[in-house]
Design an enzyme around this catalytic site. Structure first.
Site, mmCIF file in Angstrom:
data_model
loop_
_atom_site.group_PDB
_atom_site.id
_atom_site.type_symbol
_atom_site.label_atom_id
_atom_site.label_comp_id
_atom_site.label_asym_id
_atom_site.label_seq_id
_atom_site.Cartn_x
_atom_site.Cartn_y
_atom_site.Cartn_z
ATOM 1 N N GLY A 69 -2.308 4.474 -1.316
ATOM 2 C CA GLY A 69 -0.961 4.036 -0.964
ATOM 3 C C GLY A 69 -0.927 3.369 0.402
ATOM 4 N N ASN A 150 8.895 11.681 1.931
ATOM 5 C CA ASN A 150 7.856 12.662 1.636
ATOM 6 C C ASN A 150 8.118 14.031 2.244
ATOM 7 O OD1 ASN A 150 7.329 10.669 3.770
ATOM 8 N ND2 ASN A 150 5.704 12.067 4.394
ATOM 9 N N GLN A 178 5.964 8.552 -3.066
ATOM 10 C CA GLN A 178 6.473 9.868 -3.481
ATOM 11 C C GLN A 178 7.359 9.787 -4.721
ATOM 12 O OE1 GLN A 178 5.750 12.914 -2.402
ATOM 13 N NE2 GLN A 178 4.403 12.237 -0.756
ATOM 14 N N SER A 198 0.517 5.543 -5.322
ATOM 15 C CA SER A 198 -0.798 6.158 -5.125
ATOM 16 C C SER A 198 -1.053 7.192 -6.212
ATOM 17 C CB SER A 198 -0.820 6.820 -3.737
ATOM 18 O OG SER A 198 -2.080 7.354 -3.482
ATOM 19 N N HIS A 200 -2.988 9.783 -6.610
ATOM 20 C CA HIS A 200 -3.167 11.234 -6.400
ATOM 21 C C HIS A 200 -1.846 11.972 -6.219
ATOM 22 C CE1 HIS A 200 -2.721 11.801 -1.905
ATOM 23 N NE2 HIS A 200 -2.872 10.490 -1.923
ATOM 24 N N THR A 236 -15.431 -4.841 -5.755
ATOM 25 C CA THR A 236 -15.663 -4.361 -7.119
ATOM 26 C C THR A 236 -14.663 -3.253 -7.435
ATOM 27 O OG1 THR A 236 -17.978 -4.927 -6.975
ATOM 28 C CG2 THR A 236 -17.388 -3.287 -8.643
ATOM 29 N N CYS A 329 -0.174 14.452 6.979
ATOM 30 C CA CYS A 329 -0.754 13.610 8.019
ATOM 31 C C CYS A 329 -0.344 14.048 9.416
ATOM 32 C CB CYS A 329 -0.319 12.169 7.810
ATOM 33 S SG CYS A 329 -0.380 11.713 6.090
HETATM 34 N N1 PLP Z 1 3.641 6.753 1.771
HETATM 35 C C1 PLP Z 1 4.169 7.957 1.544
HETATM 36 C C2 PLP Z 1 5.658 8.114 1.432
HETATM 37 C C3 PLP Z 1 3.336 9.083 1.406
HETATM 38 O O1 PLP Z 1 3.861 10.271 1.197
HETATM 39 C C4 PLP Z 1 1.933 8.900 1.521
HETATM 40 C C5 PLP Z 1 1.014 10.060 1.452
HETATM 41 O O2 PLP Z 1 1.367 11.169 1.773
HETATM 42 C C6 PLP Z 1 1.436 7.604 1.738
HETATM 43 C C7 PLP Z 1 2.321 6.552 1.865
HETATM 44 C C8 PLP Z 1 -0.026 7.338 1.833
HETATM 45 O O3 PLP Z 1 -0.621 7.418 0.576
HETATM 46 P P1 PLP Z 1 -2.205 7.572 0.448
HETATM 47 O O4 PLP Z 1 -2.517 8.983 0.796
HETATM 48 O O5 PLP Z 1 -2.524 7.267 -0.981
HETATM 49 O O6 PLP Z 1 -2.809 6.590 1.377
#
Ligand code: PLP
Length: 405
Positions: A69, A150, A178, A198, A200, A236, A329
């Site tokens: 993401g 998030n 999210q 994203s 995951h 790739t 984060c």
């Molecule tokens: N944007 C938001 C709102 C998120 O919650 C996150 C991850 O917590 C990201 C971006 C970043 O995504 P990624 O972990 O796939 O880089």
């Protein structure tokens, strides 16, 4: 283990893993090749692109796979800034974006001469549409507002923001990391030009994401090399990851209504029990009982007054309960969450925050165990808090309602 940190990441669905596995050691061809196993990889990437596009109601050639993401967010902002240099250098975003957006904006401001407007939000975390429209200038090139937050789960009025952007001929990007796979999203109905997601976060693998770029939006790659992804993102392809993303997107689409209904029911149950059973708490983000603004079905975020969120987390971990004090984060950092500050929390309430994010697999029994654990831990931690002692003695006022003593 009770896993209540699904906003940080989700369990990769075993069915998704099963679909990915052949692409590691059996069908390992490079999709750019012309022989059999290469074509198999290519077909699998194409199928994943179609499945992903179906969820968004867009064309398959509007989906560009990325590594995560954050990459999609970086690409959208940096490439839009470069593509629109002739028009201007002004970008509008919000104070509650993920660092993938905030730090990219800061980079563009510091290193590339961008001018950034960071919109405030109300106590629910919602941007003001009037303020957003008023901040548009002749040199505004991009609006980037997240679909859902998030930390506190606020769902932003994306459709209306898209309408405003279109009326003013400004590009609109939304960070839907999210939201994709959690709530219905339709690219055209929402007037979106670009959208990041994203895998995951919706039971797909880590290391795979995508940027939706509406046909006609002329932003280029910022990763130069081969002709992959229609010449717009070299490298790739991560075939197993992309296959997993597509499989997870399809499954999320099929299960969306059921998952939302279940999570919403459990979310509201958890909110009600914590409110009723733990004194001096504050729900952060929109209150589902009042429904002034939308909230992600799986997000619960409370501040426990007179408690350090980090201590609460550690003690929950000792009981095998996984939660978060904010975004993954920013945990470990001592400064309070920028999101909680933006919705008006004091430092001390922001430090007492706990985020619990559910999944379709979460059970009521797990939530019952969690509430019991929180009750006990909060009582214990407050028992050691001089501020709580002062509150009990009546020499300190609580921020979360009147004294029970
Ligand atoms: N944007 C938001 C709102 C998120 O919650 C996150 C991850 O917590 C990201 C971006 C970043 O995504 P990624 O972990 O796939 O880089």
């Amino acid at each position: 283990m009770i896993y209540l940190d699904n906003a940080a990441t989700t369990r990769t669905d075993p069915d998704v893993v099963a679909e990915m596995l052949p692409f590691f050691s059996e069908d390992y061809g490079n999709p750019s090749g012309i022989y059999g196993i290469a074509q198999k990889s290519r077909a699998a990437v194409t199928a994943a692109r179609e499945k992903t596009a179906h969820v968004l109601g867009c064309r398959a050639d509007e989906i560009f796979f990325t590594s995560c993401g954050s990459e999609a967010d970086n690409w959208a902002l940096k490439a839009a800034f470069e593509a629109c240099r002739d028009k201007g250098n002004h970008i509008i975003t919000t104070q509650i974006e993920h660092p993938a957006i905030l730090n990219t904006c800061e980079y563009l401001e510091r290193e590339r001469g961008a001018e950034i407007t960071r919109l405030a939000v109300n106590e629910d975390g919602v941007v003001d549409l009037g303020e957003l429209e008023a901040s548009i200038r002749p040199d505004t090139i991009l609006i980037s507002v997240m679909t859902a937050n998030n930390e506190i789960g606020t769902i932003e009025p994306i459709r209306q923001i898209g309408e405003i952007a279109r009326r003013h001929d400004v590009l609109f990007h939304t960070d839907a990391v999210q939201a994709f796979g959690q709530i219905p999203l339709h690219a055209d109905e929402l007037n979106i030009d670009m959208l990041s997601a994203s895998a995951h976060k919706f039971n797909g693998p880590k290391g795979a994401g995508f940027l939706y770029i509406r046909k006609g939006v002329g932003i280029r790659s910022f990763l130069h090399g081969g002709a992959q992804e229609h010449n717009r993102r070299a490298g790739t392809e991560n075939v197993p990851g992309i296959v997993g993303l597509g499989a997870a997107a399809k499954k999320a689409e099929e299960n969306l209504a059921r998952k939302m209904e279940k999570e919403t029911r459990l979310r509201d149950y958890l909110i009600r029990r914590i409110r009723e059973e733990v004194p001096n708490v504050k729900l952060n983000g929109p209150d589902p009982a009042v429904a002034r603004a939308g909230r992600l079905p799986n997000n619960v975020n409370f501040s426990f007054e007179f408690v350090e969120g980090e201590s609460l987390l550690i003690m929950l971990d000792m009981r095998q309960i996984c939660a978060s004090s904010g975004s993954a984060c920013s945990s470990g950092s001592l400064s309070p969450s920028h999101v909680l500050k933006a919705i008006g929390l004091s430092d001390s309430l922001a430090h007492g925050a706990l985020r619990l994010t559910l999944s379709a697999e979460t059970t009521k029994e797990e939530l019952d165990t969690t509430v019991e654990a929180i009750r006990g831990i909060v009582e214990r931690l407050r028992g050691m808090s001089p501020r709580y002692e002062a509150y009990r003695k009546g020499t300190l006022q609580a921020e979360t309602g009147s004294s029970a003593f």
